[in-house]
Design an enzyme around this catalytic site. Structure first.
Site, PDB file in Angstrom:
ATOM      1  N   ASN A   9       0.860  -1.189   0.000  1.00  0.00           N
ATOM      2  CA  ASN A   9       0.000   0.000   0.000  1.00  0.00           C
ATOM      3  C   ASN A   9       0.896   1.239   0.000  1.00  0.00           C
ATOM      4  O   ASN A   9       1.465   1.590   1.032  1.00  0.00           O
ATOM      5  CB  ASN A   9      -0.896  -0.049   1.253  1.00  0.00           C
ATOM      6  CG  ASN A   9      -1.830   1.148   1.339  1.00  0.00           C
ATOM      7  OD1 ASN A   9      -1.911   1.958   0.421  1.00  0.00           O
ATOM      8  ND2 ASN A   9      -2.536   1.254   2.457  1.00  0.00           N
ATOM      9  N   TRP A  10       1.003   1.867  -1.154  1.00  0.00           N
ATOM     10  CA  TRP A  10       1.913   3.016  -1.280  1.00  0.00           C
ATOM     11  C   TRP A  10       1.326   4.308  -0.723  1.00  0.00           C
ATOM     12  O   TRP A  10       2.010   5.332  -0.667  1.00  0.00           O
ATOM     13  CB  TRP A  10       2.306   3.209  -2.758  1.00  0.00           C
ATOM     14  CG  TRP A  10       3.266   2.172  -3.257  1.00  0.00           C
ATOM     15  CD1 TRP A  10       3.856   1.180  -2.523  1.00  0.00           C
ATOM     16  CD2 TRP A  10       3.771   2.017  -4.594  1.00  0.00           C
ATOM     17  NE1 TRP A  10       4.689   0.423  -3.307  1.00  0.00           N
ATOM     18  CE2 TRP A  10       4.656   0.923  -4.593  1.00  0.00           C
ATOM     19  CE3 TRP A  10       3.561   2.700  -5.792  1.00  0.00           C
ATOM     20  CZ2 TRP A  10       5.327   0.494  -5.746  1.00  0.00           C
ATOM     21  CZ3 TRP A  10       4.216   2.273  -6.934  1.00  0.00           C
ATOM     22  CH2 TRP A  10       5.095   1.182  -6.906  1.00  0.00           C
ATOM     23  N   LYS A  11       0.059   4.271  -0.390  1.00  0.00           N
ATOM     24  CA  LYS A  11      -0.607   5.462   0.188  1.00  0.00           C
ATOM     25  C   LYS A  11      -0.330   6.701  -0.674  1.00  0.00           C
ATOM     26  O   LYS A  11      -0.256   6.590  -1.896  1.00  0.00           O
ATOM     27  CB  LYS A  11      -0.202   5.647   1.656  1.00  0.00           C
ATOM     28  CG  LYS A  11      -0.428   4.371   2.470  1.00  0.00           C
ATOM     29  CD  LYS A  11      -0.251   4.549   3.956  1.00  0.00           C
ATOM     30  CE  LYS A  11      -0.460   3.213   4.654  1.00  0.00           C
ATOM     31  NZ  LYS A  11      -0.352   3.277   6.101  1.00  0.00           N
ATOM     32  N   HIS A  92      -9.888   1.095   5.574  1.00  0.00           N
ATOM     33  CA  HIS A  92      -8.562   1.335   6.175  1.00  0.00           C
ATOM     34  C   HIS A  92      -8.716   2.377   7.285  1.00  0.00           C
ATOM     35  O   HIS A  92      -9.481   3.332   7.144  1.00  0.00           O
ATOM     36  CB  HIS A  92      -7.581   1.836   5.096  1.00  0.00           C
ATOM     37  CG  HIS A  92      -6.162   1.825   5.583  1.00  0.00           C
ATOM     38  ND1 HIS A  92      -5.686   2.773   6.450  1.00  0.00           N
ATOM     39  CD2 HIS A  92      -5.122   0.978   5.348  1.00  0.00           C
ATOM     40  CE1 HIS A  92      -4.409   2.505   6.728  1.00  0.00           C
ATOM     41  NE2 HIS A  92      -4.049   1.419   6.068  1.00  0.00           N
ATOM     42  N   GLU A 163      -5.591  -5.089  10.942  1.00  0.00           N
ATOM     43  CA  GLU A 163      -4.574  -4.045  11.084  1.00  0.00           C
ATOM     44  C   GLU A 163      -4.793  -3.276  12.386  1.00  0.00           C
ATOM     45  O   GLU A 163      -5.590  -2.319  12.407  1.00  0.00           O
ATOM     46  CB  GLU A 163      -4.663  -3.063   9.912  1.00  0.00           C
ATOM     47  CG  GLU A 163      -4.362  -3.672   8.571  1.00  0.00           C
ATOM     48  CD  GLU A 163      -3.777  -2.629   7.625  1.00  0.00           C
ATOM     49  OE1 GLU A 163      -2.667  -2.840   7.153  1.00  0.00           O
ATOM     50  OE2 GLU A 163      -4.423  -1.593   7.396  1.00  0.00           O
ATOM     51  N   GLY A 169       2.280   2.178  10.779  1.00  0.00           N
ATOM     52  CA  GLY A 169       3.229   3.278  10.602  1.00  0.00           C
ATOM     53  C   GLY A 169       3.998   3.643  11.858  1.00  0.00           C
ATOM     54  O   GLY A 169       4.631   4.700  11.919  1.00  0.00           O
ATOM     55  N   SER A 204       3.182  -2.250  10.412  1.00  0.00           N
ATOM     56  CA  SER A 204       4.637  -2.290  10.613  1.00  0.00           C
ATOM     57  C   SER A 204       5.279  -3.634  10.261  1.00  0.00           C
ATOM     58  O   SER A 204       6.208  -4.090  10.933  1.00  0.00           O
ATOM     59  CB  SER A 204       4.994  -1.891  12.052  1.00  0.00           C
ATOM     60  OG  SER A 204       4.654  -0.539  12.273  1.00  0.00           O
TER      61      SER A 204
HETATM   62  P1  PGA Z   1       2.619   0.165   7.657  1.00  0.00           P
HETATM   63  O1  PGA Z   1       1.160   0.404   7.033  1.00  0.00           O
HETATM   64  O2  PGA Z   1       3.143  -1.109   7.089  1.00  0.00           O
HETATM   65  O3  PGA Z   1       3.396   1.368   7.266  1.00  0.00           O
HETATM   66  O4  PGA Z   1       2.427   0.065   9.142  1.00  0.00           O
HETATM   67  C1  PGA Z   1       0.260  -0.657   6.890  1.00  0.00           C
HETATM   68  C2  PGA Z   1      -1.037  -0.178   6.337  1.00  0.00           C
HETATM   69  O5  PGA Z   1      -1.438   0.958   6.600  1.00  0.00           O
HETATM   70  O6  PGA Z   1      -1.726  -0.915   5.604  1.00  0.00           O
END
Ligand code: PGA
Length: 249
Positions: A9-11, A92, A163, A169, A204
């Site tokens: 997920n590159w956001k 999400h 999640e 993050g 993470s």
């Molecule tokens: P992260 O994000 O791996 O940076 O914790 C995961 C996500 O938001 O799907």
């Protein structure tokens, strides 16, 4: 053995130059023998990426409820299908928090994606307060039950991503014990509707922890944010996961 599903997920990250370079490298080096691999790039780059990929699939980070018409700025499932998208992330925590998406909106988004055969990846999970109060299972149960009451057959067609919000993050992944416990809990909740439901873990995931997590019985893959932005690390995680699955066979 079923393939693991790994989604990057590159956001809201990247630009033309980086995306071109990363997609080229991922397509060349990624091993998809035991894994379904997908990237969720910012939506504006999806059409470009679709032309460049053969092995990896496209995931949308978002979708809206309407298919076409006077809805300025919306993203339609019909159009996502049209440009070759396969999966859609729905619910999400960043959308629940920053865009106030509630369970009802999430329900409608799932319906919208299923209408055009896009596979929803439903994100669920607790925040830090709920975690500290040992309420993780209750929170997941509530999020799932809302949708079961609306239309339980949805769970025959979706993938779940567990999640924990406090792990996203932050660099602090949930412990193996916690992940195993919650994944098993979710599978038990849904066993009567879909005993083959897939549950990804996100929060993470990185180069140091993915091996222990993927070996857990009820972990069917990953939703990876930050670590997917480094294409070398992402490729390593996927290709080593392939090897781990080979050895488990
Ligand atoms: P992260 O994000 O791996 O940076 O914790 C995961 C996500 O938001 O799907």
């Amino acid at each position: 053995m079923n393939k693991k599903i790994i989604i990057g997920n590159w956001k809201l990250n990247g630009n033309k130059k980086k995306i071109k370079r990363d997609i080229k490298k991922i397509e060349k080096k990624i091993n998809t023998k035991n894994c379904i691999v997908s990237i969720a790039p910012p939506i504006v780059y999806m059409s470009y990426i679709h032309k460049k990929i053969k092995k990896i699939k496209l995931t949308s980070q978002n979708i809206d409820i309407k298919y076409y018409g006077s809805y300025t700025g919306d993203i339609s499932s019909l159009m996502l299908k049209d440009i070759g998208v396969k999966y859609v992330i729905i619910g999400h925590s960043e959308r629940r928090i920053y865009h106030k998406e509630n369970n009802e909106i999430i329900f409608k988004k799932i319906l919208s994606s299923l209408k055009f055969n896009l596979k929803p990846i439903l994100c669920i999970g607790e925040n830090i307060k709920e975690y500290n109060k040992k309420n993780s299972t209750n929170v997941c149960k509530k999020q799932i039950n809302y949708l079961i009451k609306k239309k339980k057959s949805l769970f025959k067609k979706i993938i779940i991503a567990y999640e924990p919000i406090w792990a996203i993050g932050t660099g602090k992944n949930a412990s193996i014990k916690h992940i195993s416990k919650i994944h098993l809990f979710i599978k038990k909740q849904l066993v009567e509707i879909n005993k083959k439901i897939k549950i990804l873990y996100g929060g993470s995931v990185n180069i140091n922890n993915y091996q222990d997590i993927i070996k857990q019985k009820n972990v069917d893959g990953f939703l990876i944010g930050a670590s997917s932005l480094n294409s070398d690390i992402f490729i390593k995680i996927v290709n080593n996961t392939n090897n781990i699955i080979n050895n488990l066979k």
